[in-house]
Scaffold this motif. Structure first.
Motif, PDB file in Angstrom:
ATOM      1  N   LEU A 192      -5.151  -3.663   4.743  1.00  9.00           N
ATOM      2  CA  LEU A 192      -4.058  -4.549   4.960  1.00  9.00           C
ATOM      3  C   LEU A 192      -2.580  -3.945   4.668  1.00  9.00           C
ATOM      4  O   LEU A 192      -1.580  -4.658   5.436  1.00  9.00           O
ATOM      5  CB  LEU A 192      -4.408  -5.847   4.030  1.00  9.00           C
ATOM      6  CG  LEU A 192      -5.612  -6.578   4.132  1.00  9.00           C
ATOM      7  CD1 LEU A 192      -5.759  -7.590   2.966  1.00  9.00           C
ATOM      8  CD2 LEU A 192      -5.389  -7.314   5.461  1.00  9.00           C
ATOM      9  N   LEU A 193      -2.398  -3.010   3.795  1.00  5.60           N
ATOM     10  CA  LEU A 193      -1.212  -2.581   3.722  1.00  5.60           C
ATOM     11  C   LEU A 193      -0.984  -1.058   4.126  1.00  5.60           C
ATOM     12  O   LEU A 193      -0.413  -0.360   3.049  1.00  5.60           O
ATOM     13  CB  LEU A 193      -0.860  -3.155   2.194  1.00  5.60           C
ATOM     14  CG  LEU A 193      -0.660  -4.378   1.776  1.00  5.60           C
ATOM     15  CD1 LEU A 193      -0.582  -4.530   0.385  1.00  5.60           C
ATOM     16  CD2 LEU A 193       0.361  -5.140   2.764  1.00  5.60           C
ATOM     17  N   LYS A 194      -1.213  -0.858   5.130  1.00  5.86           N
ATOM     18  CA  LYS A 194      -1.279   0.645   5.511  1.00  5.86           C
ATOM     19  C   LYS A 194       0.241   1.127   5.589  1.00  5.86           C
ATOM     20  O   LYS A 194       0.953   0.009   6.145  1.00  5.86           O
ATOM     21  CB  LYS A 194      -1.811   1.003   6.885  1.00  5.86           C
ATOM     22  CG  LYS A 194      -3.279   0.798   6.919  1.00  5.86           C
ATOM     23  CD  LYS A 194      -4.018   0.986   8.180  1.00  5.86           C
ATOM     24  CE  LYS A 194      -5.519   0.870   8.397  1.00  5.86           C
ATOM     25  NZ  LYS A 194      -6.331   1.350   9.616  1.00  5.86           N
ATOM     26  N   PHE A 195       0.627   2.075   5.077  1.00  8.86           N
ATOM     27  CA  PHE A 195       2.120   2.433   4.957  1.00  8.86           C
ATOM     28  C   PHE A 195       2.240   3.839   4.778  1.00  8.86           C
ATOM     29  O   PHE A 195       1.317   4.524   4.410  1.00  8.86           O
ATOM     30  CB  PHE A 195       2.743   1.629   3.773  1.00  8.86           C
ATOM     31  CG  PHE A 195       2.572   2.134   2.415  1.00  8.86           C
ATOM     32  CD1 PHE A 195       3.372   3.131   1.913  1.00  8.86           C
ATOM     33  CD2 PHE A 195       1.278   1.856   1.709  1.00  8.86           C
ATOM     34  CE1 PHE A 195       3.377   3.437   0.614  1.00  8.86           C
ATOM     35  CE2 PHE A 195       1.143   2.439   0.587  1.00  8.86           C
ATOM     36  CZ  PHE A 195       2.041   3.085  -0.037  1.00  8.86           C
ATOM     37  N   LYS A 196       3.563   4.247   5.110  1.00  8.23           N
ATOM     38  CA  LYS A 196       4.025   5.742   4.795  1.00  8.23           C
ATOM     39  C   LYS A 196       5.125   5.687   4.265  1.00  8.23           C
ATOM     40  O   LYS A 196       6.092   4.909   4.242  1.00  8.23           O
ATOM     41  CB  LYS A 196       4.295   6.131   6.367  1.00  8.23           C
ATOM     42  CG  LYS A 196       4.551   7.785   6.237  1.00  8.23           C
ATOM     43  CD  LYS A 196       4.723   8.436   7.524  1.00  8.23           C
ATOM     44  CE  LYS A 196       3.714   8.422   8.444  1.00  8.23           C
ATOM     45  NZ  LYS A 196       3.917   8.992   9.995  1.00  8.23           N
ATOM     46  N   LEU A 197       5.174   6.296   3.139  1.00  2.00           N
ATOM     47  CA  LEU A 197       6.152   6.453   2.189  1.00  2.00           C
ATOM     48  C   LEU A 197       7.591   7.251   2.872  1.00  2.00           C
ATOM     49  O   LEU A 197       7.284   8.041   3.805  1.00  2.00           O
ATOM     50  CB  LEU A 197       6.019   7.411   0.864  1.00  2.00           C
ATOM     51  CG  LEU A 197       4.972   6.894  -0.221  1.00  2.00           C
ATOM     52  CD1 LEU A 197       4.947   7.812  -1.105  1.00  2.00           C
ATOM     53  CD2 LEU A 197       5.426   5.606  -0.709  1.00  2.00           C
ATOM     54  N   LYS A 198       8.497   6.295   2.939  1.00  2.00           N
ATOM     55  CA  LYS A 198       9.797   6.609   3.561  1.00  2.00           C
ATOM     56  C   LYS A 198      10.869   7.071   2.977  1.00  2.00           C
ATOM     57  O   LYS A 198      11.061   6.511   1.638  1.00  2.00           O
ATOM     58  CB  LYS A 198      10.135   5.398   4.393  1.00  2.00           C
ATOM     59  CG  LYS A 198       9.076   5.166   5.603  1.00  2.00           C
ATOM     60  CD  LYS A 198       9.536   3.944   6.206  1.00  2.00           C
ATOM     61  CE  LYS A 198       9.400   2.526   5.289  1.00  2.00           C
ATOM     62  NZ  LYS A 198       8.050   2.210   5.173  1.00  2.00           N
ATOM     63  N   SER A 199      11.755   8.013   3.500  1.00  2.00           N
ATOM     64  CA  SER A 199      13.019   8.213   2.687  1.00  2.00           C
ATOM     65  C   SER A 199      14.082   7.350   2.988  1.00  2.00           C
ATOM     66  O   SER A 199      14.143   7.236   3.955  1.00  2.00           O
ATOM     67  CB  SER A 199      13.387   9.664   3.106  1.00  2.00           C
ATOM     68  OG  SER A 199      14.685  10.120   2.439  1.00  2.00           O
ATOM     69  N   ARG A 200      14.680   6.435   1.672  1.00  2.00           N
ATOM     70  CA  ARG A 200      15.544   5.654   2.085  1.00  2.00           C
ATOM     71  C   ARG A 200      16.898   6.464   2.129  1.00  2.00           C
ATOM     72  O   ARG A 200      17.956   5.784   2.045  1.00  2.00           O
ATOM     73  CB  ARG A 200      15.341   4.576   0.986  1.00  2.00           C
ATOM     74  CG  ARG A 200      14.335   3.753   0.840  1.00  2.00           C
ATOM     75  CD  ARG A 200      13.901   3.179   2.109  1.00  2.00           C
ATOM     76  NE  ARG A 200      12.511   2.312   2.075  1.00  2.00           N
ATOM     77  CZ  ARG A 200      11.929   1.583   2.844  1.00  2.00           C
ATOM     78  NH1 ARG A 200      12.209   1.703   4.319  1.00  2.00           N
ATOM     79  NH2 ARG A 200      10.880   0.928   2.785  1.00  2.00           N
ATOM     80  N   LEU A 213       4.620  -2.521  -1.109  1.00  2.00           N
ATOM     81  CA  LEU A 213       5.118  -3.660  -0.039  1.00  2.00           C
ATOM     82  C   LEU A 213       6.540  -3.387   0.500  1.00  2.00           C
ATOM     83  O   LEU A 213       6.742  -3.547   1.873  1.00  2.00           O
ATOM     84  CB  LEU A 213       5.328  -5.023  -0.797  1.00  2.00           C
ATOM     85  CG  LEU A 213       4.215  -5.412  -1.493  1.00  2.00           C
ATOM     86  CD1 LEU A 213       4.297  -6.646  -2.242  1.00  2.00           C
ATOM     87  CD2 LEU A 213       2.743  -5.455  -0.556  1.00  2.00           C
ATOM     88  N   LEU A 214       7.368  -2.740  -0.281  1.00  2.00           N
ATOM     89  CA  LEU A 214       8.831  -2.325   0.383  1.00  2.00           C
ATOM     90  C   LEU A 214       8.569  -1.330   1.252  1.00  2.00           C
ATOM     91  O   LEU A 214       9.267  -1.083   2.279  1.00  2.00           O
ATOM     92  CB  LEU A 214       9.589  -2.203  -0.826  1.00  2.00           C
ATOM     93  CG  LEU A 214       9.956  -3.086  -1.989  1.00  2.00           C
ATOM     94  CD1 LEU A 214      10.804  -2.642  -2.930  1.00  2.00           C
ATOM     95  CD2 LEU A 214      10.605  -4.446  -1.031  1.00  2.00           C
ATOM     96  N   ALA A 215       7.799  -0.077   1.036  1.00  2.00           N
ATOM     97  CA  ALA A 215       7.506   0.648   2.034  1.00  2.00           C
ATOM     98  C   ALA A 215       6.863   0.468   3.062  1.00  2.00           C
ATOM     99  O   ALA A 215       7.022   1.197   4.158  1.00  2.00           O
ATOM    100  CB  ALA A 215       6.728   1.763   1.144  1.00  2.00           C
ATOM    101  N   ALA A 216       6.121  -0.618   3.236  1.00  2.00           N
ATOM    102  CA  ALA A 216       5.374  -1.189   4.410  1.00  2.00           C
ATOM    103  C   ALA A 216       6.321  -1.790   5.315  1.00  2.00           C
ATOM    104  O   ALA A 216       5.841  -1.910   6.284  1.00  2.00           O
ATOM    105  CB  ALA A 216       4.179  -2.044   3.904  1.00  2.00           C
ATOM    106  N   LEU A 217       7.513  -2.241   4.928  1.00  2.00           N
ATOM    107  CA  LEU A 217       8.408  -2.784   5.801  1.00  2.00           C
ATOM    108  C   LEU A 217       8.899  -1.864   6.732  1.00  2.00           C
ATOM    109  O   LEU A 217       9.334  -0.632   6.386  1.00  2.00           O
ATOM    110  CB  LEU A 217       9.662  -3.627   4.739  1.00  2.00           C
ATOM    111  CG  LEU A 217       9.384  -4.527   3.844  1.00  2.00           C
ATOM    112  CD1 LEU A 217      10.513  -4.951   2.968  1.00  2.00           C
ATOM    113  CD2 LEU A 217       8.545  -5.760   4.536  1.00  2.00           C
ATOM    114  N   PRO A 218       9.218  -2.365   7.919  1.00  2.00           N
ATOM    115  CA  PRO A 218       9.850  -1.706   8.873  1.00  2.00           C
ATOM    116  C   PRO A 218      11.526  -1.118   8.424  1.00  2.00           C
ATOM    117  O   PRO A 218      11.885  -2.044   7.511  1.00  2.00           O
ATOM    118  CB  PRO A 218      10.182  -2.478  10.221  1.00  2.00           C
ATOM    119  CG  PRO A 218       8.940  -3.352   9.868  1.00  2.00           C
ATOM    120  CD  PRO A 218       8.764  -3.630   8.786  1.00  2.00           C
TER     121      PRO A 218
END
Length: 236
Positions: free
Chosen positions: A228-236, A7-12
């Motif tokens: 519903l929750l397509k996302f890409k792991l992002k480097s924070r 969910l957090l990774a799916a956020l812009p």
């Protein structure tokens, strides 16, 4: 091991940055109860490396799984659904690990004012409802062997690991069957070369075979979450 919550990774990225300072990482212990029935939800959790069971306790004291929460979900969904307390469900940490914690009222404020965050949370709610609905059908129509195979696969997905620290007693609660039934079923799956069991540990050794042994519910729910929750792991 991946250590992001879906969910957090799916956020812009810009939305995540807005709420990042309102969250902090915590370590959760096995057996820790995050919410009890009727309690007001003060904090929400986004699991990273832990697994949390959502259970319903019947009047005779028996416990049955209503759902499971891991790295693709959150604990405290009621906080932004118009209520501030749990219902008849209890959230218990079954596999210890880390999670991101946030004050429930802060998440509600963001939900009310931040459309991109609200969109992600509503899509998650839809996916979670699909999981609960599928659980009902699965528990009524499928064998213990198929349900256990499915539950092991789903746990593995959420923990990003094929090594699961799970006792037969816990599995019996999750599947709503006797512990002896879990032990018998585990032996069947082990004889087929799909898993390897030891004390409080189950190792998935043939994932493809375990998927074939599972019921269709595993793929149905997985595809719904992915849709519903397509996302890409992002480097924070």
């Amino acid at each position: 091991m991946a250590t992001e919550n879906t969910l957090l990774a799916a956020l812009p990225r810009d939305v995540y940055k807005q709420i990042e300072n309102k969250m902090h990482e915590v370590e959760l212990s096995s057996g820790e109860v995050l919410n009890r029935p009727g309690e007001t939800i003060e904090e929400v959790y986004f699991p990273l490396t832990c697994l949390i069971s959502v259970t319903v306790t019947m009047i005779d004291g028996s416990t049955v799984e209503a759902g499971v929460v891991g790295s693709r979900e959150m604990v405290g969904i009621n906080a932004f659904m118009g209520g501030s307390e749990t219902t008849q469900t209890e959230y218990i940490v079954q596999v210890p690990g880390n999670a991101v914690k946030m004050k429930a009222h802060l998440l509600l404020d963001e939900f009310d004012t931040n459309k991109p965050l609200r969109d992600v949370m509503l899509k998650y709610t839809q996916a979670y409802i699909a999981q609960i609905s599928q659980n009902v059908a699965c528990n009524r129509t499928h064998t213990i062997e198929k349900r256990m195979a499915r539950w092991l696969l789903e746990s593995s997905d959420r923990l990003y690991s094929d090594e699961l620290i799970l006792s037969h007693e816990f599995l019996s609660h999750m599947l709503g069957v006797r512990r002896s039934s879990v032990t018998e079923t585990a032996h069947i799956l082990e004889k087929k070369g799909l898993i390897k069991c030891s004390r409080k540990k189950i190792q998935i050794v043939d994932r493809q075979g375990l998927q074939e042994a599972s019921c269709e519910c595993y793929e149905v729910i997985k595809k719904e979450y992915d849709r519903l929750l397509k996302f890409k792991l992002k480097s924070r």
